[in-house]
Write an enzyme that holds these catalytic residues in place. Structure first.
Site, short mmCIF file in Angstrom:
data_model
loop_
_atom_site.label_atom_id
_atom_site.label_comp_id
_atom_site.label_asym_id
_atom_site.label_seq_id
_atom_site.Cartn_x
_atom_site.Cartn_y
_atom_site.Cartn_z
CG HIS A 129 49.77 21.43 13.79
ND1 HIS A 129 50.54 20.47 13.57
CD2 HIS A 129 48.63 21.51 14.86
CE1 HIS A 129 49.57 19.10 13.67
NE2 HIS A 129 48.43 19.57 14.64
CG HIS A 138 39.94 30.90 -2.37
ND1 HIS A 138 37.97 31.08 -2.90
CD2 HIS A 138 39.29 31.16 -1.37
CE1 HIS A 138 37.92 32.09 -2.38
NE2 HIS A 138 38.22 32.16 -1.67
CB ILE A 159 31.44 29.30 2.67
CG1 ILE A 159 31.25 30.04 3.62
CG2 ILE A 159 29.96 28.75 1.78
CD1 ILE A 159 31.08 31.86 2.81
#
Ligand SMILES: CC(=O)SCCNC(=O)CCNC(=O)[C@H](O)C(C)(C)COP(=O)(O)OP(=O)(O)OC[C@H]1O[C@@H](n2cnc3c(N)ncnc32)[C@H](O)[C@@H]1OP(=O)(O)O
Length: 205
Positions: A129, A138, A159
């Site tokens: 939120h 990205h 990642i």
């Protein structure tokens, strides 16, 4: 269905084709690349075209994961850059998504978050939120961004990285795979580790 062109014939184009097919709002008609590395992606021919050609009023999306390259391509074009949301993603109705942005399979974007233009929220990533994610960011697969965090333009979160709540990460930052970010990170650096710390600084772009 409206026709759409994909700019960029790299591996990410496959993921976008899948996303667009599953969303079923657009029909992919062309994949364009200024230096095609492969002749076909899935059943689509990759056509050699300059990104600077006129594409006025065409629907398009950019499939290149480097934010600076997305920015360079997008800035010269008058396309109708569309937003795509994979049907398995969960996006609160109280979220603002910019144009050209891609919310991929299994991602969750929670209430009050603002995601800029030409961002990639990759597979299985959670944006909590009230986050503010700037243009051309990205978020690689399986990253977790805690509530109220701000991320600057063209930054990449690697990642599996996690960022706790209310952190500010600058622009032109690379956060390494698996990092845990618990303090603010300045502009123009690469930060890695647990907890994440800058290991190198880059020239501003
Ligand atoms: C769908 C998809 O596949 S999306 C693709 C997702 N890919 C990613 O998220 C990749 C993220 N990239 C990384 O984690 C990279 O390792 C980077 C960008 C952080 C660093 O890359 P480089 O700038 O080339 O740095 P380099 O590999 O030279 O490493 C520099 C040092 O940092 C260390 N290091 C590099 N990455 C990490 C990391 N993720 N965590 C901890 N340490 C790291 C290296 O071991 C090296 O340490 P040393 O100097 O003690 O030997």
């Amino acid at each position: 269905m409206k026709e759409i062109s994909i700019f960029g014939g790299g591996a990410h184009a496959k993921v976008l084709i899948d996303c667009l097919q599953q969303e079923a709002r657009y029909e992919v008609t062309t994949i364009l690349d200024d230096h095609p590395a492969v002749p076909h992606i899935m059943n689509y021919e990759v056509s050699k075209r300059n990104y600077t050609d006129a594409y006025e009023n065409q629907s398009a999306i950019i499939s290149i994961t480097n934010g600076f390259i997305r920015k360079k391509i997008a800035s010269g074009l008058l396309c109708d850059f569309i937003t795509t949301v994979h049907p398995t993603a969960i996006v609160s109705p109280y979220v603002r998504l910019g144009f050209g942005t891609q919310i991929l399979a299994g991602a969750i974007v929670n209430t009050g978050a603002k995601i800029g233009n030409h961002c990639i929220v990759n597979t299985g990533t959670v944006v909590e939120h009230d986050c503010v994610i700037s243009d051309f960011v990205h978020l690689a697969p399986s990253t977790s961004i805690g509530g109220g965090t701000k991320i600057g333009a063209c930054t990449q979160i690697g990642i599996g990285a996690s960022v706790i709540q209310n952190i500010t990460i600058g622009a032109n930052v690379i956060i390494g795979a698996g990092a845990v970010v618990i303090t603010d990170i300045p502009d123009n650096c690469t930060a890695v580790g647990v907890p994440a710390k800058p290991i190198k600084f880059h020239d501003p772009q």
